[in-house]
Design a protein around this motif. Structure first.
Motif, short mmCIF file in Angstrom:
data_model
loop_
_atom_site.label_atom_id
_atom_site.label_comp_id
_atom_site.label_asym_id
_atom_site.label_seq_id
_atom_site.Cartn_x
_atom_site.Cartn_y
_atom_site.Cartn_z
N GLY A 1 0.69 -1.12 0.06
CA GLY A 1 -0.20 -0.01 0.10
C GLY A 1 0.84 1.12 0.11
O GLY A 1 0.24 2.34 -0.43
N ALA A 2 2.20 1.22 0.57
CA ALA A 2 2.86 2.50 0.58
C ALA A 2 3.34 3.02 -0.78
O ALA A 2 3.13 4.32 -1.13
CB ALA A 2 4.07 2.08 1.53
N LEU A 3 3.73 2.25 -1.88
CA LEU A 3 3.97 2.83 -3.04
C LEU A 3 2.98 3.01 -3.57
O LEU A 3 2.85 4.04 -4.63
CB LEU A 3 4.69 1.51 -3.83
CG LEU A 3 6.11 0.81 -3.10
CD1 LEU A 3 6.67 0.08 -4.44
CD2 LEU A 3 7.03 1.91 -2.83
N GLU A 4 1.82 2.62 -3.78
CA GLU A 4 0.60 2.96 -4.21
C GLU A 4 0.08 4.43 -3.77
O GLU A 4 -0.10 5.47 -4.47
CB GLU A 4 -0.68 2.00 -3.95
CG GLU A 4 -0.61 0.72 -4.78
CD GLU A 4 0.14 -0.35 -4.03
OE1 GLU A 4 0.03 -1.51 -4.32
OE2 GLU A 4 0.95 -0.05 -2.87
N ALA A 5 0.52 4.52 -2.46
CA ALA A 5 0.01 5.98 -1.45
C ALA A 5 0.81 6.94 -2.42
O ALA A 5 0.46 7.99 -2.91
CB ALA A 5 0.12 5.77 -0.38
N GLY B 1 0.37 12.22 -8.35
CA GLY B 1 -0.57 12.57 -9.25
C GLY B 1 -0.97 11.29 -10.48
O GLY B 1 -1.58 11.76 -11.32
N VAL B 2 -0.38 10.18 -10.07
CA VAL B 2 -1.08 8.98 -10.90
C VAL B 2 -2.29 8.92 -10.70
O VAL B 2 -2.74 8.57 -9.69
CB VAL B 2 0.04 7.68 -10.65
CG1 VAL B 2 -0.47 6.76 -11.60
CG2 VAL B 2 1.50 7.95 -10.68
N PRO B 3 -3.06 8.54 -11.79
CA PRO B 3 -4.41 8.15 -11.63
C PRO B 3 -4.69 6.83 -10.93
O PRO B 3 -3.81 6.01 -11.01
CB PRO B 3 -4.93 8.14 -13.16
CG PRO B 3 -4.03 8.90 -13.88
CD PRO B 3 -2.65 8.71 -13.15
N LEU B 4 -5.93 6.55 -10.44
CA LEU B 4 -6.05 5.46 -9.55
C LEU B 4 -6.09 4.23 -10.73
O LEU B 4 -5.53 3.18 -10.20
CB LEU B 4 -7.54 5.55 -9.08
CG LEU B 4 -7.81 4.64 -7.70
CD1 LEU B 4 -7.09 4.87 -6.76
CD2 LEU B 4 -9.34 4.76 -7.51
N ASP B 5 -6.68 4.48 -11.79
CA ASP B 5 -6.70 3.18 -12.47
C ASP B 5 -5.39 2.95 -13.53
O ASP B 5 -5.37 2.20 -14.68
CB ASP B 5 -7.78 3.42 -13.52
CG ASP B 5 -7.69 4.69 -14.39
OD1 ASP B 5 -6.83 5.48 -14.20
OD2 ASP B 5 -8.75 4.86 -15.36
N GLN B 6 -4.32 3.63 -13.04
CA GLN B 6 -3.00 3.55 -14.00
C GLN B 6 -1.91 3.36 -13.13
O GLN B 6 -0.73 3.35 -13.67
CB GLN B 6 -2.79 4.78 -14.95
CG GLN B 6 -3.74 5.19 -15.88
CD GLN B 6 -3.96 6.45 -16.68
OE1 GLN B 6 -2.66 6.72 -16.68
NE2 GLN B 6 -4.72 7.18 -17.17
N LEU B 7 -2.21 2.62 -11.85
CA LEU B 7 -1.24 2.50 -11.02
C LEU B 7 -0.17 1.16 -11.25
O LEU B 7 0.81 1.37 -11.33
CB LEU B 7 -1.58 2.12 -9.55
CG LEU B 7 -2.24 3.59 -8.69
CD1 LEU B 7 -2.96 3.14 -7.40
CD2 LEU B 7 -1.13 4.36 -8.47
N TYR B 8 -0.84 0.29 -11.80
CA TYR B 8 0.03 -0.94 -12.33
C TYR B 8 0.45 -1.23 -13.56
O TYR B 8 -0.57 -0.54 -14.47
CB TYR B 8 -0.82 -2.24 -11.75
CG TYR B 8 -1.25 -2.23 -10.08
CD1 TYR B 8 -0.03 -2.56 -9.35
CD2 TYR B 8 -2.32 -2.02 -9.53
CE1 TYR B 8 -0.08 -2.69 -7.89
CE2 TYR B 8 -2.63 -2.07 -8.29
CZ TYR B 8 -1.34 -2.62 -7.41
OH TYR B 8 -1.85 -2.40 -6.05
N PRO B 9 1.59 -1.64 -13.84
CA PRO B 9 2.40 -1.88 -12.92
C PRO B 9 3.11 -0.70 -12.22
O PRO B 9 3.30 0.25 -12.99
CB PRO B 9 3.50 -2.68 -13.62
CG PRO B 9 3.33 -2.17 -15.18
CD PRO B 9 1.91 -1.67 -15.18
N LEU B 10 3.46 -0.82 -10.98
CA LEU B 10 3.92 0.11 -10.10
C LEU B 10 5.39 0.66 -10.62
O LEU B 10 6.27 -0.05 -10.92
CB LEU B 10 4.12 -0.27 -8.83
CG LEU B 10 2.78 -0.63 -8.04
CD1 LEU B 10 3.24 -1.00 -6.38
CD2 LEU B 10 1.65 0.35 -8.12
#
Length: 368
Positions: free
Chosen positions: A191-195, A201-210
């Motif tokens: 969860g830390a890298l996603e946060a 500014g990365v959109p929620l639906d474009q996080l992966y691959p991190l």
């Protein structure tokens, strides 16, 4: 790897709620029945098994697992459930399978664990002829693990610390001038890298691959403000002791903080990470895949999942159960349609491939 910690913490949450009077003995026994199994397993199958060995992570959870899972199951089926609290690390599971000497049946893990062990052929594929795929929320029907509830890693904060202002998202979390004080993250990184990427500014639906480099660079910006928690209880205590003003906590612990503080400590599901509660079955396990899958399938009963939600706050994994909740009750459910819109579902494939090396980089950064 974070899933095993959450499962252990679920039992500790129940014991804490019992200690404070929020759960009575009858409810604790009822909780054990719900988690252990929602119904009887076919006698022809259960009669063949001498015991089930549940590999978990020891500590207080060892006794708790015996009471809420092992003893009720044994009472219904006559099959002893033996707790092995020495920790089913992926390396140990793989070593057992490679040596042809498997002694564990159920593996206390998570989405990353099931993916990494599945790729090594160390756990069984989920049998969706037994564990009903239609009784799992979208995207949580994993190949090597069975989702039986959902939880979330959520932004939690001390509302008394910021002169009336309240943080709304991870960008606010990173703003140490407007919202001063120490922050706390899970030491196993989930969860830390996603946060960090959401704050950048990365959109929620474009996080992966991190983007690991970008996320770690963002974390480095507030490195001096970060402390780490390693158990659910410690994450809660850091807030009680006033050592932190904000953090990323399991929502069950955030709930406890909110309740005990009469709402001073608050949290939001916005931009939280939705995490499935997943259990896996060891390859060539002694009790047999059939029995293990039927044990897990019995936990899909919607009424049982709703009662589990009432007792502990673990969100139902069965869509039928979610639909039974009122709009008001669904506000506290991480797996509700409304909350899921603003959360990111933990990506099993990414965690399966990256959790070990990237966690090391995360810890190296924070210790440097």
């Amino acid at each position: 790897m974070n899933g095993h910690g959450y499962l252990t913490d679920t039992l500790l949450v129940a014991m804490e709620r019992a200690r404070t009077g929020a759960l009575n003995r009858r409810q604790m026994l009822k909780l054990g029945a719900l988690i252990g199994a929602a119904g009887l397993l076919p006698g022809a199958v259960t009669a063949q098994a001498r015991e089930i060995v549940f590999a978990m992570w020891g500590g207080d959870a060892e006794e708790g697992y015996s009471k809420v899972w092992g003893e009720p199951f044994t009472a219904r089926t006559g099959i002893p459930v033996v707790m092995d609290g020495t920790g089913p690390s992926p390396g140990r599971v793989r070593a057992m399978v490679d040596a042809g000497n498997v002694t564990w049946d159920i593996i206390d893990g998570g989405v990353g664990t099931q993916a990494s062990l599945g790729a090594l052929d160390a756990v069984e594929e989920t049998d969706y002829a037994i564990f009903d795929r239609e009784k799992v929320l979208p995207g949580m029907d994993y190949r090597w693990g069975s989702t039986v509830f959902v939880y979330g890693s959520v932004m939690t904060y001390d509302s008394a610390a910021f002169k009336g202002e309240e943080p709304q998202n991870w960008a606010d979390f990173w703003d140490v001038k407007r919202f001063p004080g120490k922050r706390v993250f899970y030491k196993y990184m989930a969860g830390a890298l996603e946060a960090a990427l959401l704050a950048d500014g990365v959109p929620l639906d474009q996080l992966y691959p991190l983007d690991v480099d970008r996320a770690l660079a963002k974390i480095e910006e507030i490195k001096d403000h970060i402390v780490l928690w390693d158990t659910g209880a410690s994450s809660q205590q850091l807030f009680r002791d006033g050592e932190v003003t904000m953090g990323q906590l399991w929502h069950t612990r955030a709930n406890l903080l909110a309740d005990e503080s009469a709402g001073r400590f608050r949290y939001t599901f916005n931009q939280g990470m939705l995490q499935p509660g997943v259990m896996s079955v060891a390859k060539n396990n002694p009790a047999g895949k059939q029995l293990a899958m039927e044990f897990l399938a019995s936990m899909q009963d919607p009424k049982s999942q709703l009662e589990l939600f009432d007792l502990l706050g673990n969100g139902p994994a069965n869509p039928e159960a979610v639909a039974m909740l009122s709009a008001e009750r669904n506000k506290g459910n991480p797996g509700s349609p409304e909350n899921m819109k603003s959360m990111v579902l933990q990506n099993a494939d990414w965690y399966g491939e990256n959790i070990v090396p990237v966690t090391k980089r995360f810890l190296d950064l924070l210790s440097s």
